[in-house]
Design a protein around this motif. Structure first.
Motif, short mmCIF file in Angstrom:
data_model
loop_
_atom_site.label_atom_id
_atom_site.label_comp_id
_atom_site.label_asym_id
_atom_site.label_seq_id
_atom_site.Cartn_x
_atom_site.Cartn_y
_atom_site.Cartn_z
N GLY A 192 4.20 8.03 -1.72
CA GLY A 192 3.23 7.20 -1.02
C GLY A 192 3.88 6.07 -0.23
N LEU A 193 4.97 5.52 -0.75
CA LEU A 193 5.68 4.46 -0.03
C LEU A 193 6.29 4.99 1.27
CD1 LEU A 193 7.23 2.70 -3.11
CD2 LEU A 193 5.83 1.56 -1.36
N VAL A 194 6.88 6.17 1.21
CA VAL A 194 7.47 6.75 2.44
C VAL A 194 6.35 7.14 3.40
CG1 VAL A 194 8.96 8.55 3.39
CG2 VAL A 194 9.53 7.50 1.18
N LYS A 195 5.25 7.63 2.87
CA LYS A 195 4.11 7.95 3.73
C LYS A 195 3.59 6.68 4.41
CE LYS A 195 -0.38 10.23 3.71
NZ LYS A 195 -1.40 10.90 2.91
N THR B 32 5.71 5.68 7.27
CA THR B 32 5.41 6.50 8.44
C THR B 32 4.29 5.85 9.24
OG1 THR B 32 6.12 8.48 7.24
CG2 THR B 32 4.75 8.83 9.21
N LEU B 33 3.29 5.33 8.55
CA LEU B 33 2.21 4.61 9.21
C LEU B 33 2.75 3.35 9.89
CD1 LEU B 33 -0.97 4.12 9.58
CD2 LEU B 33 -0.66 2.54 7.68
N VAL B 34 3.63 2.63 9.22
CA VAL B 34 4.22 1.41 9.80
C VAL B 34 4.89 1.74 11.13
CG1 VAL B 34 6.05 -0.32 9.49
CG2 VAL B 34 4.50 0.23 7.59
N GLY C 284 0.70 3.02 23.49
CA GLY C 284 -0.70 2.97 23.86
C GLY C 284 -1.57 4.07 23.28
N SER C 285 -1.06 4.82 22.34
CA SER C 285 -1.90 5.83 21.68
C SER C 285 -2.93 5.12 20.81
CB SER C 285 -1.04 6.75 20.81
OG SER C 285 -0.09 7.41 21.60
N THR C 286 -4.09 5.74 20.66
CA THR C 286 -5.13 5.13 19.83
C THR C 286 -5.03 5.64 18.40
OG1 THR C 286 -6.77 6.86 20.22
CG2 THR C 286 -6.69 5.04 21.83
N ARG C 287 -5.60 4.86 17.50
CA ARG C 287 -5.63 5.27 16.08
C ARG C 287 -6.31 6.63 15.93
NH1 ARG C 287 -5.05 1.46 11.68
NH2 ARG C 287 -3.93 -0.31 12.53
N ALA C 288 -7.37 6.83 16.68
CA ALA C 288 -8.10 8.10 16.59
C ALA C 288 -7.21 9.26 17.04
CB ALA C 288 -9.37 8.04 17.43
N GLU C 289 -6.50 9.06 18.16
CA GLU C 289 -5.59 10.11 18.65
C GLU C 289 -4.48 10.41 17.64
OE1 GLU C 289 -5.65 9.16 23.45
OE2 GLU C 289 -4.22 8.10 22.17
N LEU C 290 -4.05 9.38 16.94
CA LEU C 290 -2.95 9.53 16.00
C LEU C 290 -3.41 9.96 14.61
CD1 LEU C 290 -1.03 6.32 17.10
CD2 LEU C 290 -0.35 8.70 17.53
N GLY C 291 -4.71 9.94 14.37
CA GLY C 291 -5.24 10.35 13.06
C GLY C 291 -4.84 9.39 11.95
N LEU C 292 -4.80 8.09 12.26
CA LEU C 292 -4.36 7.09 11.29
C LEU C 292 -5.48 6.74 10.32
CD1 LEU C 292 -2.36 4.70 13.63
CD2 LEU C 292 -1.48 6.54 12.18
N PRO C 293 -5.11 6.39 9.08
CA PRO C 293 -6.13 5.92 8.14
C PRO C 293 -6.74 4.61 8.63
CG PRO C 293 -3.93 5.72 7.19
CD PRO C 293 -3.78 6.41 8.51
N ALA C 294 -7.91 4.30 8.12
CA ALA C 294 -8.63 3.11 8.54
C ALA C 294 -7.92 1.82 8.13
CB ALA C 294 -10.05 3.12 7.98
N THR C 295 -7.25 1.84 6.98
CA THR C 295 -6.56 0.65 6.50
C THR C 295 -5.15 1.01 6.07
OG1 THR C 295 -7.18 0.92 4.18
CG2 THR C 295 -8.75 -0.26 5.60
N PRO C 296 -4.23 0.03 6.09
CA PRO C 296 -2.88 0.30 5.59
C PRO C 296 -2.88 0.75 4.13
CG PRO C 296 -2.87 -1.72 6.88
CD PRO C 296 -4.32 -1.30 6.72
N PHE D 136 -1.07 4.79 1.57
CA PHE D 136 -0.31 5.06 0.35
C PHE D 136 -0.89 6.24 -0.43
CE2 PHE D 136 0.64 0.58 1.10
CZ PHE D 136 1.98 0.49 0.77
N LEU D 137 -2.15 6.59 -0.14
CA LEU D 137 -2.84 7.64 -0.88
C LEU D 137 -2.34 9.01 -0.45
CD1 LEU D 137 -6.44 6.14 -0.78
CD2 LEU D 137 -4.67 5.84 -2.53
N LEU D 138 -2.10 9.85 -1.44
CA LEU D 138 -1.55 11.18 -1.16
C LEU D 138 -2.65 12.22 -1.10
CD1 LEU D 138 1.53 10.97 -3.53
CD2 LEU D 138 1.47 10.65 -1.04
#
Length: 170
Positions: free
Chosen positions: A60-63, A66-68, A79-91, A95-97
């Protein structure tokens, strides 16, 4: 680079008189490498093992790292958006697998994110002011320094968890 007579020294010891950009990127690359090295030799089960009260795990730390990389370089600089990148809503969610997360998949995703980060900073000056972040305008130098700090912090956490996992093998 380090003195060939001292292979025990990390690359950062060879850039003590280099320009600041080389120093910052060398230190960040060392910490990036350490982030994936904590996964070396661990099984998926071991890397997922929760050893503290929080959901923090080595994997989870390495994951999260990756978000960082993705937030600070791909999202902010490219300039990519969070939606385009499929990022979680919160940091915290990073960590969740998921069932699909494995040592190899997370290692691969981290390597890809780091490669995109290197591309994102290519040709940019350390004093370039980046806008668009919720913290306000900041220089590329600040972003690199922040990412060194955050990566080093989480690598330290992962190394402690790894030590516990390896000790439990005996």
């Amino acid at each position: 680079m380090p003195d060939a007579a001292r292979p025990d020294l990390p690359p950062s010891f060879g850039v003590g008189q280099a320009d600041q950009r080389i120093m910052l990127t060398t230190f960040l690359d060392e910490h990036r490498a350490a982030a994936t090295a904590v996964l070396d030799g661990l099984t998926d089960e071991e890397a997922r093992r929760s050893l503290v009260l929080s959901p923090t795990t080595v994997l989870g730390l390495v994951k999260h790292l990756t978000l960082v990389e993705t937030i600070w370089f791909t999202e902010l600089l490219l300039g990519s958006t969070r939606a385009e990148l499929g990022l979680p809503a919160t940091p915290a969610e990073s960590f969740l697998l998921q069932d699909r997360d494995s040592v190899e998949s997370v290692r691969h995703a981290h390597a890809e994110a780091c490669a995109r980060s290197r591309q994102a900073i290519s040709g940019r000056a350390l004093d370039e002011v980046i806008t668009g972040h919720r913290f306000g305008p900041m220089t590329l130098g600040w972003i690199l320094t922040h990412c060194i700090r955050e990566t080093a912090q989480h690598v330290g956490h992962a190394e402690i968890l790894r030590e516990q996992i390896l000790a439990a093998r005996h």
